[in-house]
Design an enzyme around this catalytic site. Sequence first.
Site, PDB file in Angstrom:
ATOM      1  N   ARG A 157      -4.911  -2.668   9.917  1.00  0.00           N
ATOM      2  CA  ARG A 157      -4.914  -4.120   9.756  1.00  0.00           C
ATOM      3  C   ARG A 157      -4.969  -4.837  11.095  1.00  0.00           C
ATOM      4  O   ARG A 157      -5.875  -4.581  11.849  1.00  0.00           O
ATOM      5  CB  ARG A 157      -3.689  -4.555   8.949  1.00  0.00           C
ATOM      6  CG  ARG A 157      -4.027  -5.698   8.060  1.00  0.00           C
ATOM      7  CD  ARG A 157      -3.036  -5.894   6.964  1.00  0.00           C
ATOM      8  NE  ARG A 157      -3.669  -5.782   5.669  1.00  0.00           N
ATOM      9  CZ  ARG A 157      -3.060  -5.512   4.549  1.00  0.00           C
ATOM     10  NH1 ARG A 157      -1.780  -5.276   4.561  1.00  0.00           N
ATOM     11  NH2 ARG A 157      -3.719  -5.467   3.429  1.00  0.00           N
ATOM     12  N   GLY A 210       0.844  -1.203   0.000  1.00  0.00           N
ATOM     13  CA  GLY A 210       0.000   0.000   0.000  1.00  0.00           C
ATOM     14  C   GLY A 210       0.870   1.239   0.000  1.00  0.00           C
ATOM     15  O   GLY A 210       1.914   1.266   0.646  1.00  0.00           O
ATOM     16  N   ASP A 219       5.864  -5.365   5.685  1.00  0.00           N
ATOM     17  CA  ASP A 219       6.350  -6.731   5.930  1.00  0.00           C
ATOM     18  C   ASP A 219       6.267  -7.631   4.686  1.00  0.00           C
ATOM     19  O   ASP A 219       7.124  -8.505   4.506  1.00  0.00           O
ATOM     20  CB  ASP A 219       5.633  -7.373   7.131  1.00  0.00           C
ATOM     21  CG  ASP A 219       4.127  -7.287   7.038  1.00  0.00           C
ATOM     22  OD1 ASP A 219       3.623  -6.619   6.112  1.00  0.00           O
ATOM     23  OD2 ASP A 219       3.448  -7.884   7.881  1.00  0.00           O
ATOM     24  N   ARG A 273       0.750  -4.937  -5.071  1.00  0.00           N
ATOM     25  CA  ARG A 273       0.909  -5.982  -4.057  1.00  0.00           C
ATOM     26  C   ARG A 273       1.349  -7.298  -4.723  1.00  0.00           C
ATOM     27  O   ARG A 273       1.026  -8.380  -4.247  1.00  0.00           O
ATOM     28  CB  ARG A 273      -0.397  -6.165  -3.283  1.00  0.00           C
ATOM     29  CG  ARG A 273      -0.800  -4.945  -2.466  1.00  0.00           C
ATOM     30  CD  ARG A 273      -1.840  -5.286  -1.444  1.00  0.00           C
ATOM     31  NE  ARG A 273      -2.435  -4.138  -0.782  1.00  0.00           N
ATOM     32  CZ  ARG A 273      -1.917  -3.512   0.269  1.00  0.00           C
ATOM     33  NH1 ARG A 273      -0.765  -3.915   0.766  1.00  0.00           N
ATOM     34  NH2 ARG A 273      -2.537  -2.491   0.816  1.00  0.00           N
ATOM     35  N   THR A 320       4.961   1.824   6.371  1.00  0.00           N
ATOM     36  CA  THR A 320       3.556   1.458   6.488  1.00  0.00           C
ATOM     37  C   THR A 320       2.854   2.432   7.422  1.00  0.00           C
ATOM     38  O   THR A 320       3.405   2.792   8.466  1.00  0.00           O
ATOM     39  CB  THR A 320       3.318   0.023   7.004  1.00  0.00           C
ATOM     40  OG1 THR A 320       1.931  -0.102   7.339  1.00  0.00           O
ATOM     41  CG2 THR A 320       4.131  -0.354   8.207  1.00  0.00           C
ATOM     42  N   ILE A 321       1.657   2.828   7.032  1.00  0.00           N
ATOM     43  CA  ILE A 321       0.894   3.693   7.941  1.00  0.00           C
ATOM     44  C   ILE A 321       0.508   2.902   9.186  1.00  0.00           C
ATOM     45  O   ILE A 321       0.200   3.477  10.213  1.00  0.00           O
ATOM     46  CB  ILE A 321      -0.374   4.290   7.273  1.00  0.00           C
ATOM     47  CG1 ILE A 321      -1.371   3.196   6.864  1.00  0.00           C
ATOM     48  CG2 ILE A 321      -0.021   5.177   6.102  1.00  0.00           C
ATOM     49  CD1 ILE A 321      -2.780   3.735   6.628  1.00  0.00           C
ATOM     50  N   ASP A 322       0.520   1.555   9.104  1.00  0.00           N
ATOM     51  CA  ASP A 322       0.045   0.723  10.220  1.00  0.00           C
ATOM     52  C   ASP A 322       1.020   0.695  11.405  1.00  0.00           C
ATOM     53  O   ASP A 322       0.640   0.302  12.500  1.00  0.00           O
ATOM     54  CB  ASP A 322      -0.172  -0.725   9.746  1.00  0.00           C
ATOM     55  CG  ASP A 322      -1.176  -0.824   8.610  1.00  0.00           C
ATOM     56  OD1 ASP A 322      -1.975   0.118   8.447  1.00  0.00           O
ATOM     57  OD2 ASP A 322      -1.167  -1.842   7.893  1.00  0.00           O
ATOM     58  N   ASP A 349       3.292  -1.391  12.078  1.00  0.00           N
ATOM     59  CA  ASP A 349       3.288  -2.739  12.675  1.00  0.00           C
ATOM     60  C   ASP A 349       4.545  -3.544  12.356  1.00  0.00           C
ATOM     61  O   ASP A 349       4.546  -4.761  12.485  1.00  0.00           O
ATOM     62  CB  ASP A 349       2.035  -3.504  12.216  1.00  0.00           C
ATOM     63  CG  ASP A 349       1.970  -3.687  10.713  1.00  0.00           C
ATOM     64  OD1 ASP A 349       2.811  -3.093   9.995  1.00  0.00           O
ATOM     65  OD2 ASP A 349       1.083  -4.418  10.237  1.00  0.00           O
TER      66      ASP A 349
HETATM   67  O1  F6P Z   1      -1.287  -1.797   5.193  1.00  0.00           O
HETATM   68  C1  F6P Z   1      -1.779  -0.541   4.907  1.00  0.00           C
HETATM   69  C2  F6P Z   1      -3.271  -0.579   4.725  1.00  0.00           C
HETATM   70  O2  F6P Z   1      -3.701   0.755   4.486  1.00  0.00           O
HETATM   71  C3  F6P Z   1      -4.060  -1.213   5.876  1.00  0.00           C
HETATM   72  O3  F6P Z   1      -4.208  -0.360   6.973  1.00  0.00           O
HETATM   73  C4  F6P Z   1      -5.340  -1.546   5.168  1.00  0.00           C
HETATM   74  O4  F6P Z   1      -6.007  -2.631   5.783  1.00  0.00           O
HETATM   75  C5  F6P Z   1      -4.878  -1.951   3.803  1.00  0.00           C
HETATM   76  O5  F6P Z   1      -3.616  -1.342   3.599  1.00  0.00           O
HETATM   77  C6  F6P Z   1      -5.807  -1.520   2.686  1.00  0.00           C
HETATM   78  O6  F6P Z   1      -5.309  -2.008   1.500  1.00  0.00           O
HETATM   79  P1  F6P Z   1      -5.822  -1.598   0.056  1.00  0.00           P
HETATM   80  O7  F6P Z   1      -5.183  -0.293  -0.302  1.00  0.00           O
HETATM   81  O8  F6P Z   1      -5.360  -2.720  -0.796  1.00  0.00           O
HETATM   82  O9  F6P Z   1      -7.312  -1.455   0.129  1.00  0.00           O
END
Ligand code: F6P
Length: 342
Positions: free
Chosen positions: A170, A10, A102, A71, A124-126, A128
């Site tokens: 996530r 992402g 990751d 991805r 990552t914005i998460d 994690d």
């Molecule tokens: O890992 C970053 C993230 O923004 C998560 O917080 C979220 O669940 C996911 O990616 C969303 O992914 P996509 O952009 O594929 O909808």
Amino acid sequence: MRVGILTGGGDCPGLNAVIRAVVKRGLQFDYEFIGIRDGWGGLVEKSTMELTHEAVSGLLPVGGTVLGTSRTNPYKTPGDVDKVKANIEALGIDSLICIGGDDTLGVASKLYDEGINAVGVPKTIDNDLSATDFTFGFDTAVSVVTWALDRLHTTTEAHHRVMVVEVMGRHAGWIAVYGGLAGGADAILIPEKPFDPAEVCKYIENRKAKGKHFSLVVAAEGAHLKEGSGIMTKDDTTDAFGHAKLGGIGEFLALEIEKQTGLESRHVVLGHLQRGGTPTAFDRILASRFGVRAIELVHEGKFGQMVALQGNSIVDVSLKEATAKTKTVDMEMYKTASVFFG
Ligand code: F6P
């Protein structure tokens, strides 16, 4: 030295700032750069772009990634890893700087084991990723959540409602805890602590008893009930790394709160707003520090490493260790945030 740069997974505010820092520092070593388009997909398809000083100039405040992202998981499709390796050779790439979370860095780690000179930058914005206190992009996401909560506060109070705000992250509740604490949430729900809607309703009733006829609840998209069907997803599909599309807890909870308390409730899903736009000053600085150190690792021949922030120092950690497990919320921080619940 010819260095490839790719951004995978992402997107995240600060990716362009890393690319700019890598190239600007690397040009001081007289290195050449090649941009790989759309993450690992660009190495499967041999899709690239020039990365000169001109190409990276002005990128510091720009969100998204000029390289594009995807991805794509080359370990998922038979034959793709061979294509990646063949294209690295055909493009004359001596080393590869991989900017990702990751998933992307997990691929980088495996390729390193197979002889590719890879260096990782955690994104990552998460927030994690293990081994780093913070990833860039997280601070921007938290700022967006804070901005949203400030705005929702006034309309929620005016209507004497309950507003449930669903945020990303996530399987980790970092964005929810930091954003909720900064925005004055009256309850914060995170994946690390399964909840019972009755407990949330109790906080809301407590507030009512104190004369506060409105409440703001922040729910991480991965938050789930103590008893129930588990994490909510939008459909049955998964991406190439096996991740489901999380979502739905905000709507579910708003309905449940209305049912249990009789208070009018609404929900808002902040979604990709949290990933878009210009990075905060903190993220620009962290991204620049990461980028500079990443190319210095290449210069020092330290491959199989990831740059990381520990305390206020930029350090090197093994890619393998960094991608081994998800970094979940520090429960001390959650305890502090919960002082303000109810
Ligand atoms: O890992 C970053 C993230 O923004 C998560 O917080 C979220 O669940 C996911 O990616 C969303 O992914 P996509 O952009 O594929 O909808």
